[in-house]
Write a protein that holds these residues in place. Structure first.
Motif: not given
Ligand code: ADP
Ligand code: MG
Length: 574
Positions: A492-493, A391, A554-556, A396, A442-443, A484, A541, A446, A398-399
Motif C-alpha cells: 500500500t502507500l 489500479d 501499487d498505484p497508491g 477497480d 480508500t486513498s 487503515g 481491494r 487516507l 479508479d485510483h
Molecule cells: P479504492 O481501493 O477504494 O478504490 P483507490 O483506488 O483510490 O481506492 O486507492 C487504492 C490505494 O489505496 C492502494 O493502491 C493502496 O496504496 C491504498 N490502500 C488501500 N488500502 C489501504 C490501507 N488499508 N492502508 C493504506 N493504504 C491503503
C-alpha cells in the motif's frame, strides 16, 4: 459500454440528481446521498447504508420504509466520504442511535469509521455491521475479510425491520450481525464493465470463458473456466454455496432459506429465469424450503455481464425480517404502512474549520504549501490514466480519477484559505477535508488524514523547520496506519510513507534543510514505490487478486511518490 453521459467526472452527481427527481414522493436529497421522505419515529434507531455509485439499485435505491433511512452515495465505484456519511446520518438521526451497514471494502470501512468517530464525538450512538457474504473473496476462517455483495440486502432488511419495530440499537446490531453470519453469495462474470467516459472495459474475459468470484467493481475473478450452460452454472453455484451451511443451522438439509439470483448488469432477466429454474430444483431436491426468492437486479456493476447467487439461511427471527414489507424506489414487497410526517428539508451539516488568520511567517509558509499542492495536482492530472491502469490490474481502476478529484478539491480549498490569510496548518487542514470529502474511496480518506496530520504539526504560527516537517510526516504515517491498519510490506502507500518518513527524520536530525532532507527522502520514496512490484497485496481491494498484481507497483504507492517528487521541485529553495 456506457452510452450516455455528459462530463464523466460529474456522472455520479448527475445520476443522483435524476434519481431524486424521478422519486420525489419517496426520497429527498441531502449533500452526500438520499434519505427517506418520511421521518423516523422519534427515539427509534435508524439505518444508514451506502457505498459507491454504479451499483444501482444498491445503494440509493434501497431507501424507504422497510429498508434504509438514508444512503450515502459516493462517486462511481468510490466509497462515500466521511463527510457525506455524516451528512446523511445527521439528517435521519431520530435520537435512538444509528446503525451503519455496508459491504466490506477498505474505502467504505475507512470512511464509515471516520464518520462513526465524528458522530460519537457529538454524542450520537453509532454501531456498525459490515456485510461479508462473498465466499470467493476469502476462506470461511477469515470471513471478516470477505467482500459484501448481493447478500447486503437481507442484512439491510434485518436491520431495518428491527429498527422500525422500535428495537434498541444493541438489538438492531445483534439481528443485523446474525443476518450477516447467515448469508453467503458467489458471483461469476462473462465480461467486465466499462466506466462512463472510458472506451474500454476495466478488463476482458475471453469469449466462451467465465470468471468465478468476480467483484462488483470489476475486480477480476479468482479463476477462469469455460462458460458452462445455464444449468451447469446453477449447479456450480449451488454446490459451492452448499459447502458453507452456517454452523448454527442444525437441519442443514431441511432448512428454510431466502434466495437471491442477482443480475449484475447486462445478463437479461430471461437468462436469469433459465438459471433460476435449475437453482430452484436443486435446492428443493436437497429438501430446503425456499422462502420468497428474488430474481432481479439488486447490486449491479454497470454493464458487467454476470450473475450472483445468494443463500440466506434463516431462523424464525430472520425469516420475519426477510418476508417483511418494504417500499423503496427499487424494492417493493407487501403493503407497508407509511408515516405521513415529512422529514424537514435537510441542509448541509458540516464541521466548519474556522479560518483563523495565520502569523505572517505562517502565511508565507502557506503560500509555499499552496504552490506545492498545485504541483501535486499537475502531476496527478498528467498521470491519472496510468494510475487508473495500475489500479485496474488487481483493484477497480479508479485510483487516478479519485486522486484527481481529491487533489483538485484540495487546491480549490487551499486557495480559499490562502485568500483568507490562513496559516500553513489551517490551509493543509481545509485542503485535507476537501480532499477526503470530494474523493471518497480508500486513498481519499487516507490523503485527507495525511494533509490534516501535517497541518496539525505545522500549525499557524512558526516558520516550519525540517524537523517540523519530519514530525508532521511521522504523525501522518501514524494516523494512516491507525486508520487503515496496513503494515509495512502489505503493498500500500504505507510502503512509501514509512521509509519516506524515516529518511526525513534522519536527514532532519543531521541538520539538513527542508529542501535537502526532502530530496534525500524523495529518492528513497521513489525506490520504495518501485519495490512494491515485488510485493503481494495483503490488504485493500487488491488482496483477493494478489498474484495478478505481482510485477506491478501499487498505484497508491506510485501516486504518493509522484506527489513527493513534484513537491520537492517546488521547495528546492527552502
Ligand atoms: P479504492 O481501493 O477504494 O478504490 P483507490 O483506488 O483510490 O481506492 O486507492 C487504492 C490505494 O489505496 C492502494 O493502491 C493502496 O496504496 C491504498 N490502500 C488501500 N488500502 C489501504 C490501507 N488499508 N492502508 C493504506 N493504504 C491503503
Ligand atoms: Mg481503486
Amino acid at each position: 459500454m456506457t452510452y450516455l453521459f455528459n462530463n464523466p467526472t460529474k456522472f455520479a452527481d448527475e445520476l443522483i440528481e435524476g434519481y431524486v427527481a424521478a422519486h420525489r414522493n419517496q426520497i429527498q436529497p441531502v449533500d452526500g446521498g438520499v434519505i427517506r421522505k418520511h421521518k423516523a419515529q422519534p427515539g427509534q434507531v435508524v439505518l444508514v447504508i451506502g457505498g459507491g455509485s454504479g451499483h444501482y439499485p444498491a445503494f440509493g435505491g434501497f431507501v424507504g420504509p422497510g429498508l434504509a433511512h438514508g444512503a450515502a452515495m459516493g462517486n462511481v465505484f468510490a466509497a462515500p466520504s466521511a463527510q457525506q456519511i455524516c451528512n446523511v446520518a445527521q439528517a435521519v438521526n431520530a435520537g435512538g442511535g444509528i446503525l451503519f451497514c455496508y459491504g466490506n471494502y477498505v474505502g467504505d470501512v475507512l470512511n464509515f469509521d471516520q464518520a462513526q468517530a465524528r458522530l460519537c464525538a457529538m454524542g450520537i450512538d453509532v454501531r456498525t455491521v459490515v456485510v461479508t457474504d462473498d465466499i470467493a473473496s476469502a476462506p470461511l476462517t477469515e470471513k471478516h475479510k470477505r467482500r459484501g455483495i448481493a447478500g447486503t440486502l437481507p442484512v439491510f432488511k434485518a436491520a431495518a425491520v428491527a429498527a422500525d419495530a422500535g428495537k434498541s440499537l444493541d438489538e438492531v446490531f445483534r439481528i443485523a450481525t446474525e443476518a450477516n453470519e447467515h448469508v453467503r453469495t458467489l458471483g461469476v462474470a462473462f465480461s467486465g464493465c466499462t466506466l462512463p467516459g472510458s472506451n474500454k472495459p476495466l478488463f476482458k474475459v475471453s469469449s466462451g470463458k467465465m470468471e468465478v468470484g468476480m467483484g462488483i467493481h470489476g475486480e477480476p475473478g479468482l479463476y477462469r473456466i469455460d462458460s458452462p450452460t445455464a444449468d451447469g452454472l446453477a449447479e456450480m453455484l449451488v454446490d459451492k454455496l452448499l459447502t458453507e451451511i452456517p454452523s448454527t443451522i442444525v437441519n442443514g438439509d431441511g432448512a428454510r432459506i431466502g434466495v437471491i439470483l442477482n443480475g449484475l448488469g447486462s445478463v437479461k432477466y430471461e437468462e436469469l429465469f433459465v438459471v433460476y429454474r435449475r437453482v430452484d430444483r436443486l435446492l428443493l431436491e436437497r429438501g430446503l424450503t425456499i422462502i420468497d426468492p428474488i430474481v432481479d437486479e439488486l447490486i449491479t456493476s454497470f454493464d458487467m455481464a454476470g450473475i450472483s447467487l445468494t443463500l440466506f439461511w434463516m431462523n424464525d427471527e430472520l425469516e420475519k425480517t426477510w418476508i417483511a414489507a418494504a417500499d423503496t424506489p427499487a424494492f417493493h414487497k407487501g403493503n407497508i404502512v407509511r408515516s405521513n410526517i415529512d422529514t424537514p428539508a435537510a441542509s448541509r451539516i458540516k464541521d466548519k474549520h474556522p479560518l483563523e488568520i495565520g502569523s505572517m511567517d505562517s502565511q508565507s509558509a502557506a503560500a509555499i504549501v499552496f504552490v506545492a499542492l498545485k504541483a501535486a495536482c499537475k502531476v496527478i492530472n498528467e498521470k491519472s490514466e496510468e494510475l487508473g491502469r495500475l489500479d485496474a490490474i488487481a483493484g477497480d481502476g479508479d485510483h487516478g480519477l479519485g486522486m484527481q478529484r481529491g487533489i483538485t478539491a484540495a487546491v480549490v480549498a487551499a486557495k480559499e484559505a490562502l485568500d483568507a490569510k490562513a496559516g500553513a496548518g489551517t490551509l493543509l487542514t481545509v485542503a485535507g477535508d476537501a480532499w477526503s470529502d470530494r474523493a471518497g474511496g480508500t486513498s481519499g480518506a487516507l490523503w485527507g488524514v495525511i494533509l490534516r496530520s501535517l497541518g496539525n504539526a505545522l500549525g499557524d504560527e512558526a516558520t516550519p523547520q525540517a524537523s517540523t516537517v519530519a514530525v508532521g510526516i511521522a504523525s501522518a504515517l501514524r494516523d494512516v496506519t491507525n486508520l487503515g491498519n496496513a503494515q509495512l510490506g502489505d503493498k500500500t502507500l504505507v510502503d512509501v510513507l514509512f521509509p519516506f518518513s524515516s529518511a526525513l527524520a534522519t536527514a532532519a536530525s543531521q541538520g539538513l534543510s527542508i529542501a535537502d532532507s526532502w530530496a534525500v527522502a524523495t529518492d528513497i520514496a521513489n525506490e520504495a514505490a518501485q519495490s512494491t512490484k515485488k510485493l503481494l497485496p495483503k490488504i485493500g481491494r487488491a488482496r483477493p487478486h494478489a498474484e495478478q498484481s505481482l510485477g506491478t507497483p501499487d498505484p497508491g504507492a506510485i501516486s504518493m511518490a509522484l506527489i513527493i517528487t513534484a513537491i520537492g521541485k517546488t521547495i528546492s529553495f527552502l
